[in-house]
Design a protein around this motif. Structure first.
Motif, mmCIF file in Angstrom:
data_model
loop_
_atom_site.group_PDB
_atom_site.id
_atom_site.type_symbol
_atom_site.label_atom_id
_atom_site.label_comp_id
_atom_site.label_asym_id
_atom_site.label_seq_id
_atom_site.Cartn_x
_atom_site.Cartn_y
_atom_site.Cartn_z
ATOM 1 N N LYS A 151 0.820 -1.209 0.000
ATOM 2 C CA LYS A 151 0.000 0.000 0.000
ATOM 3 C C LYS A 151 0.856 1.262 0.000
ATOM 4 C CE LYS A 151 -3.766 -2.034 2.747
ATOM 5 N NZ LYS A 151 -4.549 -1.886 3.995
ATOM 6 N N ILE A 152 0.309 2.324 -0.568
ATOM 7 C CA ILE A 152 0.924 3.644 -0.462
ATOM 8 C C ILE A 152 0.355 4.328 0.770
ATOM 9 C CG2 ILE A 152 1.073 5.941 -1.516
ATOM 10 C CD1 ILE A 152 1.091 4.564 -4.235
ATOM 11 N N SER A 153 1.235 4.770 1.648
ATOM 12 C CA SER A 153 0.812 5.468 2.863
ATOM 13 C C SER A 153 0.473 6.913 2.544
ATOM 14 C CB SER A 153 1.924 5.431 3.913
ATOM 15 O OG SER A 153 2.156 4.118 4.358
ATOM 16 N N LEU A 154 -0.510 7.448 3.261
ATOM 17 C CA LEU A 154 -0.890 8.854 3.106
ATOM 18 C C LEU A 154 -0.802 9.563 4.452
ATOM 19 C CD1 LEU A 154 -3.996 8.555 0.716
ATOM 20 C CD2 LEU A 154 -1.578 8.840 0.099
ATOM 21 N N PRO A 155 0.426 9.815 4.954
ATOM 22 C CA PRO A 155 0.556 10.662 6.136
ATOM 23 C C PRO A 155 0.136 12.081 5.775
ATOM 24 C CG PRO A 155 2.710 10.264 5.165
ATOM 25 C CD PRO A 155 1.726 9.434 4.393
ATOM 26 N N MET A 156 -0.150 12.898 6.764
ATOM 27 C CA MET A 156 -0.654 14.248 6.480
ATOM 28 C C MET A 156 0.162 15.328 7.183
ATOM 29 S SD MET A 156 -4.815 13.734 6.579
ATOM 30 C CE MET A 156 -4.855 12.611 7.973
ATOM 31 N N GLY A 157 0.387 16.418 6.459
ATOM 32 C CA GLY A 157 0.984 17.621 7.026
ATOM 33 C C GLY A 157 0.090 18.799 6.696
#
Length: 417
Positions: A151-157
């Motif tokens: 999976k591609i991770s989607l952390p957020m800033g």
């Protein structure tokens, strides 16, 4: 054995040795090395986690009319823009920080927090809509887990701290919502600090509330992002922070003299001294002063051409002028210039303080040749290999440097909560 026979044998041995040397030299020729490095770069892009500090997908989707989440585009099949699942997989991108961008205009009209929440909802919606393709990530361990499952991770800033809206409790609120860095401001001064883009310097650095915000971010486990802030704000943050910081999408000012949005050598060295990381922005205006100069030259020539021929911007001849000018002139930066920025940081600080922060979907049609979308990371890795960077070096640039900061910030928060 007579001397004649011995000399003949020695001659044969010498011929074999020469042939062997010639063959070895040929296998290490520049052409063959480039082919080998191209293949190795593609392999490394898949082998290593690649994290990118700043991709403006959420606001890009909002601009396309998908904020209500009723018609989310099929990111798994490809969309207009710089990022989608197929191209990210091709390029080896595994952990793009989704930018929760808040326009400075909302600082006056209100609605910053509301927009931030809606964009965070959008990112969450992407992961629930495509659970086999994307996953949320609140820590490096989450990224590693997602990486192992493909999976591609989607952390957020969050880009612009205005959604905090003067309430220090909102720092924890946004941590709980998954925000893992906050860019303190954007293009205008806000209630936290001054902006590099804004000539108005209300606070001459951090505001009193801004100092509280930095310390609360340290306490909660949110990385402080020093991109976009004024120089005086940067130095005050460095004095105040208890943990390393990132510049999620900034480049080197040496290549863009007078452009405060980029970081000076002194700032880069101080960021590194505090164990932080600068993540290089791919926008051409961030990479070379020549880009803005060429734009002005093109626009000036275009105005003359349109006036002489009584044209408007919609006329086909005006569009043809742009096409012809681009064919004959080098407007954009290229992958080599991105590598030059990385080289410069490494010469200043060592290999441990540089990463990638493309600003895909955020810098418009100004991306470098070879890095026009998220499929292009192997081109940059190939260039670094050609310059003598080791696999260990590249692994640090791809993710280890940023993970070090991210973990340090989370660890500090864990000990103080």
């Amino acid at each position: 054995m007579n001397k004649l026979k011995l000399s003949g044998i020695l001659a044969v041995i010498a011929l074999f040795a020469m042939a062997s040397c010639t063959q070895k030299k040929e296998s290490n020729s520049p052409k063959n090395l480039q082919i080998d490095n191209k293949i190795l770069a593609q392999n490394l892009a898949q082998k290593f986690i690649i994290t990118d500090g700043h991709i403006d997908l959420p606001y890009h989707l909002k601009s396309m009319g998908f904020l209500d989440l009723k018609n989310t585009p099929t990111l798994v099949d490809g969309i207009k823009g710089d990022f989608d699942f197929p191209r990210a997989k091709k390029g080896g991108l595994d952990a793009p920080f989704m930018s929760i961008f808040i326009p400075p205009a909302l600082q006056k009209t209100g609605g910053s927090k509301e927009l931030a929440d809606s964009l965070i909802n959008m990112v969450e919606h992407i992961t629930t809509s495509f659970p086999n393709h994307f996953g949320l990530a609140s820590s490096p361990n989450d990224v590693i887990k997602n990486f192992k499952s493909g999976k591609i991770s989607l952390p957020m800033g969050m880009e612009n701290g205005s959604p905090i809206e003067g309430d220090i409790n909102n720092v924890k609120y946004f941590f709980d919502r998954g925000i893992r860095y906050i860019t303190l401001t954007h293009g205008k001064v806000n209630e936290i600090c001054d902006s590099s883009y804004d000539p108005v310097r209300t606070w001459n650095g951090l505001s009193p509330f801004g100092k509280e915000v930095v310390l609360e971010m340290n306490k909660q486990g949110i990385m402080v992002d020093v991109s976009h802030i004024s120089d005086s704000t940067f130095y005050q943050v460095m004095e105040l922070t208890d943990v390393p910081c990132i510049a999620s999408h900034s480049s080197v000012r040496k290549f863009t003299p007078g452009f405060e949005r980029n970081m000076s050598d002194d700032m880069i060295k101080l960021l590194a001294k505090k164990n932080g990381v600068i993540q290089i922005n791919f926008g051409s205006s961030f990479l070379t002063y020549k880009y803005e100069k060429r734009l002005k030259e093109r626009d000036s020539l275009k105005r003359i051409f349109m006036k002489e021929n009584n044209l408007t911007g919609k006329d086909s001849l005006a569009k043809a002028f742009n096409t012809k000018w681009l064919e004959e002139n080098k407007l954009y930066a290229d992958v080599e210039i991105v590598a030059d920025h990385i080289d410069h940081v490494v010469k200043l600080t060592g290999i441990d303080h540089v990463g990638l922060g493309s600003d895909y979907d955020g810098v418009g049609n100004s991306l470098p040749t070879g890095l026009k979308d998220v499929s292009g990371y192997p081109n940059l890795l190939e260039e670094l290999l050609n310059r003598g960077y080791s696999e260990e070096d590249i692994e640090k640039i791809c993710y280890k440097n940023v993970f070090r900061v991210w973990n340090a910030v989370l660890d500090h928060a864990g000990k103080n909560n």
